[in-house]
Design a protein around this motif. Structure first.
Motif, PDB file in Angstrom:
ATOM      1  N   VAL A 754      34.318  47.631  39.453  1.00  8.60           N
ATOM      2  CA  VAL A 754      35.453  46.829  39.004  1.00  8.60           C
ATOM      3  C   VAL A 754      36.156  47.625  37.895  1.00  8.60           C
ATOM      4  O   VAL A 754      35.510  48.114  36.962  1.00  8.60           O
ATOM      5  N   ILE A 755      37.465  47.751  37.996  1.00 10.37           N
ATOM      6  CA  ILE A 755      38.218  48.472  36.975  1.00 10.37           C
ATOM      7  C   ILE A 755      39.168  47.491  36.294  1.00 10.37           C
ATOM      8  O   ILE A 755      39.812  46.671  36.943  1.00 10.37           O
ATOM      9  N   GLY A 756      39.220  47.531  34.986  1.00 11.78           N
ATOM     10  CA  GLY A 756      40.030  46.588  34.230  1.00 11.78           C
ATOM     11  C   GLY A 756      39.338  45.242  34.127  1.00 11.78           C
ATOM     12  O   GLY A 756      38.243  45.022  34.668  1.00 11.78           O
ATOM     13  N   PRO A 757      39.958  44.303  33.436  1.00 20.76           N
ATOM     14  CA  PRO A 757      39.342  42.987  33.257  1.00 20.76           C
ATOM     15  C   PRO A 757      39.446  42.135  34.515  1.00 20.76           C
ATOM     16  O   PRO A 757      40.315  42.347  35.362  1.00 20.76           O
ATOM     17  N   VAL A 758      38.552  41.157  34.640  1.00 24.53           N
ATOM     18  CA  VAL A 758      38.613  40.185  35.729  1.00 24.53           C
ATOM     19  C   VAL A 758      39.693  39.164  35.405  1.00 24.53           C
ATOM     20  O   VAL A 758      39.713  38.588  34.308  1.00 24.53           O
ATOM     21  N   CYS A 759      40.613  38.933  36.331  1.00 18.59           N
ATOM     22  CA  CYS A 759      41.681  37.950  36.139  1.00 18.59           C
ATOM     23  C   CYS A 759      41.215  36.591  36.659  1.00 18.59           C
ATOM     24  O   CYS A 759      40.127  36.458  37.224  1.00 18.59           O
ATOM     25  N   MET A 760      42.059  35.581  36.507  1.00 18.28           N
ATOM     26  CA  MET A 760      41.670  34.238  36.929  1.00 18.28           C
ATOM     27  C   MET A 760      41.443  34.166  38.438  1.00 18.28           C
ATOM     28  O   MET A 760      40.455  33.569  38.900  1.00 18.28           O
ATOM     29  N   ASP A 761      42.319  34.780  39.237  1.00 16.18           N
ATOM     30  CA  ASP A 761      42.264  34.631  40.685  1.00 16.18           C
ATOM     31  C   ASP A 761      42.046  35.949  41.420  1.00 16.18           C
ATOM     32  O   ASP A 761      42.057  35.970  42.647  1.00 16.18           O
ATOM     33  N   MET A 762      41.915  37.057  40.707  1.00 18.13           N
ATOM     34  CA  MET A 762      41.753  38.349  41.357  1.00 18.13           C
ATOM     35  C   MET A 762      41.132  39.341  40.384  1.00 18.13           C
ATOM     36  O   MET A 762      41.011  39.081  39.194  1.00 18.13           O
ATOM     37  N   CYS A 763      40.736  40.464  40.933  1.00 21.21           N
ATOM     38  CA  CYS A 763      40.298  41.579  40.107  1.00 21.21           C
ATOM     39  C   CYS A 763      40.550  42.862  40.886  1.00 21.21           C
ATOM     40  O   CYS A 763      40.920  42.842  42.067  1.00 21.21           O
ATOM     41  N   MET A 764      40.367  43.993  40.210  1.00 19.23           N
ATOM     42  CA  MET A 764      40.702  45.270  40.810  1.00 19.23           C
ATOM     43  C   MET A 764      39.459  46.146  40.950  1.00 19.23           C
ATOM     44  O   MET A 764      38.570  46.114  40.106  1.00 19.23           O
TER      45      MET A 764
END
Length: 816
Positions: A754-764
């Motif tokens: 996982v790169i970057g922070p986890v968002c509410m409805d998605m992540c990268m």
């Protein structure tokens, strides 16, 4: 059709005939799955549970013919019935199947291997049923009981049989070979599955090859057996491989956008086929099928055409949410009598809706006269208690007179149905979608499925049943099981899990709150349910739904007694919680005298069980304390029983305690996280993974080195990167602490960060170097990315990870 006298002669059984002229068409080994009872013969097999204990249930469903091995069984208690006494009921079932198989001289293909048996069987059916009437094993009926039930389906209307055989330990294949006696043998592969049942790889191969002892032809991958030192079975061999000394030499496999092109040579002739699959397992299975078609001398052009049309094999039925508070079972690519019976059995277990609907297409290529075929279909639907039939196909329309269900609709084709479809045609019902592939029922599936985003928790009910049976095997006969289904069944579902547990006859369910138990009752769960945290506002619902409260304090006890007295209710079942050292809830030693006095003078209640909870059952370093808890529990329970003057059940251990403290099983055990495939410290080796959390890729973009990804610019690329955005975030239960390289997912079998922070409805995800595309599936946790690993990264336990999966994530239940 066999008479009971004929079967008695075949089995050399001692008959107790009370009903003359009994005719047998169906064999039964499971009292829960009885259909066509008058023409059924029930074998009381002694396995994990003794089949003799379920004769009464089968008799109550109308079965009047039984094979037993217990000489003192009270046959006189079952009037108008026939009993055949044999030394071994399983051996007799197999002997009857072997005798039946010998009546037919058309070719039989036997398939075994570590993996791929069912796929090869189903693909051969697809490839050969164009010009042959074929009988085959239903689903993966390949065990000591599954094989005889498969062979029993053989009949004069068929021209070819395909039977699969599976073993998990030495000594099993000889019994299967005596029944199957294949003319053509296919070994799919040799892999690590069931390694624990064999002393060595050599022994494993030897055992599997016993299936082909009397086979004329043996088909196998040459490299798989190059190092095998034993004799190879079969009068003739057909081999394949990549070295050039095989009958079918595979020179090259070229992936395409949608599948693979396979280049090969056989008998000096170069050839190629296209497969609509790219994964290695499918290529392997496809080559195996190619070998048989070459040996059968199908023209190369015809082989190429048929292989291009191979369709995926759905190994499991899928239960999912449908429109208007309905559920539907999606089996939209497979339609034959055997699989229809299996699907109707699964439909019958769904008690959460007041009615059951079947959407059914014509059944193709059975070899049966249509009047006979649809007479059998009508009988199956009637026996399953179907309320509504939506029939699609001209053959069904011609045979509509054979059906007499409460509600029936007939359409000539799928287009006609989809044109007339309205959402309000369905509501609060369980729907089975069962169609032959040419009818393209996936169009109906899209109309029925409740629209939700593409993140799903796939719950494997077969794995859960396997885990349940594993724990059952650790218990002495008569020890009960209370299954924990609190907290939405640890995030896995509610009535879907409870329904499966009810079907498999656990003794109790346990929920945390009254409304959880009430929801189970509303969805057809009628077995005993204990409520662990009952409160006075819910007492009306609790007693109205027949739920049984855990009583852990004088406050709750006094309030419940006042409620019962006001309602003039007597002998209501309760469960007393004792505190033996965990110090969370329960009555302590200082409370026992007062508690005993209150309980023995209260006519409105009756103690059903007394229990406690081990504080550290999974920790060997705390075993001394755990045994102190056992001693306290036995002492406290004995004092209460003396005060009450009547017996009650005792239960203490949880999943870990079942395995570690057999001396503390008492009358019942409480099975929780182990049921869901989580053992001590993570996934136990003997347990199967139940839940797989999946999502999909929304977008892939190229990001230059030194760029940032996501909120706060905390994710940074240190090289030119491919970044995939996936449809899961912390609102779905994917913890924010897994962002910025702390978490992993699986993309096409490869772990990515996982790169970057986890968002509410998605992540990268950083998918640099991974072969993937938008819409590809991504595994968040599952068999190859255990939930225990995620829990360790979060410094928590598997319970939290599972229960945090949001209820907005769609649950799909698979069943084989």
């Amino acid at each position: 059709m066999y008479t009971i006298e004929t079967i008695a002669a075949i089995l050399s059984a001692r008959p107790f005939i009370q009903k003359d002229e009994a005719s047998i068409l169906y064999l039964q080994t499971d009292s829960r799955r009885i259909s066509f009872s008058e023409q059924s013969l029930f074998f009381a097999i002694k396995a994990a549970r003794d089949g003799h204990d379920f004769i009464a249930e089968a008799w109550g469903k109308g079965v009047r013919n039984f094979v037993i091995s217990s000489g003192d069984f009270p046959v006189e208690n079952f009037p108008d019935s026939n009993f055949l006494l044999v030394p071994d009921t399983l051996a007799s079932l197999q002997a009857l199947a072997a005798s039946h198989r010998r009546k037919f001289d058309y070719p039989l293909i036997g398939i075994t291997g570590s993996n791929g048996k069912t796929v090869v069987k189903e693909w051969l059916f697809q490839l050969l049923s164009v010009d042959k009437n074929i009988v085959r094993s239903p689903k993966s009926f390949n065990s000591q009981t599954g094989v005889p039930l498969s062979l029993w389906r053989m009949g004069e209307e068929y021209e070819l049989a395909i039977i699969e055989a599976g073993i998990s330990k030495a000594g099993e294949m000889e019994r299967l070979e005596k029944m199957i006696r294949p003319d053509i043998g296919i070994l799919t592969n040799i892999g690590p599955a069931h390694d624990e049942g064999f002393g060595s790889l050599e022994e494993k191969i030897t055992e599997k090859l016993k299936l082909f002892t009397h086979a004329f032809l043996f088909i196998y991958e040459k490299d798989a057996l190059r190092s095998y030192e034993g004799a190879l079975p079969g009068h003739a061999h057909f081999t394949w491989g990549y070295r050039g000394d095989e009958d079918l030499f595979i020179s090259r496999v070229t992936p395409t956008g949608t599948g693979s092109i396979l280049y090969g040579a056989c008998k000096g002739q170069e050839m190629r086929i296209e497969l609509p699959f790219a994964d290695q397992a499918s290529v392997h299975n496809g080559i195996t099928c190619w070998c048989l078609l070459l040996w059968m001398e199908y023209p190369a052009e015809e082989i190429s055409k048929r292989m291009r049309q191979l369709a995926p094999v759905s190994m499991r039925l899928k239960l999912m949410q449908a429109i208007n508070h309905s559920s539907f079972i999606n089996d939209s690519y497979n339609s034959d009598l055997g699989s229809l019976e299996t699907a109707l059995d699964f439909l019958a277990r769904q008690q959460q809706h007041p009615r059951k609907t079947v959407i059914l297409s014509d059944i193709l290529q059975t070899g049966l006269d249509q009047e006979v075929l649809y007479g059998k279909v009508a009988a199956l639907l009637g026996a399953a208690g179907i309320n509504r039939l939506i029939a699609i196909g001209e053959a069904l329309g011609r045979q509509r007179g054979q059906f007499s269900l409460p509600q029936m609709e007939f359409y000539d084709n799928t287009e006609e149905f989809t044109r007339d479809f309205r959402a309000d045609m369905f509501g609060n019902e369980a729907i089975l979608l069962k169609g032959a592939r040419p009818f393209r029922f996936e169009r109906i599936s899209r109309l029925l499925e409740q629209k939700q985003h593409e993140t799903v928790l796939e719950v494997n009910l077969n794995a859960m049943i396997g885990n349940l049976n594993f724990y059952k095997s650790k218990l002495a006969p008569g020890t009960g099981i209370m299954a924990m289904v609190k907290a939405f069944s640890y995030g896995s579902g509610s009535y879907e899990i409870a329904g499966m547990l009810q079907f498999h006859k656990v003794d109790y369910l346990a929920v945390a709150y009254t409304d959880e138990g009430a929801a189970l009752r509303q969805n057809g769960i009628d077995m005993p349910v204990m409520v662990m945290s009952p409160e006075p506002p819910g007492f009306e619902t609790l007693t109205g739904d027949g739920l049984e409260p855990e009583i852990y304090s004088f406050r709750v006890l006094e309030e419940f007694l006042r409620f019962l007295e006001g309602k003039e209710i007597n002998s209501y079942p309760i469960h007393i919680k004792l505190d033996t050292g965990m110090h969370r809830l329960g009555f302590g030693e200082e409370d026992l005298e007062e508690l005993g006095n209150m309980l023995k003078t209260a006519d409105s209640i009756r103690v059903r069980s007394v229990f406690s909870h081990l504080a550290a059952s999974e920790d060997p370093g705390q075993d001394e304390f755990s045994r102190q808890q056992m001693e306290r529990f036995e002492e406290f329970a004995a004092r209460l029983e003396k005060d009450l003057g009547y017996p009650f059940m005792r239960h203490l251990v949880n999943s870990a305690g079942i395995l570690r403290f057999p001396e503390a099983h008492y009358d019942m055990v409480r099975l929780g996280i182990g049921l869901y495939g989580i053992g001590q410290g993570g996934s136990g080796s003997a347990l199967q993974t139940v839940g797989t959390l999946k999502t999909t890729i929304s977008q892939i973009r190229n990001v230059a080195a030194g760029e940032t990804v996501g909120y706060g610019r905390t994710g940074r690329t240190d090289r030119p990167s491919r970044i995939a955005t996936v449809k899961i975030g912390y609102a779905d239960g994917f913890d924010r602490r897994l962002g910025n390289g702390n978490g992993e997912m699986l993309v096409n079998g490869q772990r990515v960060l996982v790169i970057g922070p986890v968002c509410m409805d998605m992540c990268m995800l950083d998918v640099t170097g991974v072969d993937c595309s938008e819409t590809d599936e991504v595994i968040v946790f599952g068999e190859d990315l255990p939930i225990g690993e995620i829990a360790a990264r979060l410094q928590t336990n598997a319970y939290e990870v599972l229960t945090n999966v949001s209820q907005r994530v769609k649950r799909i239940y698979t069943y084989e």
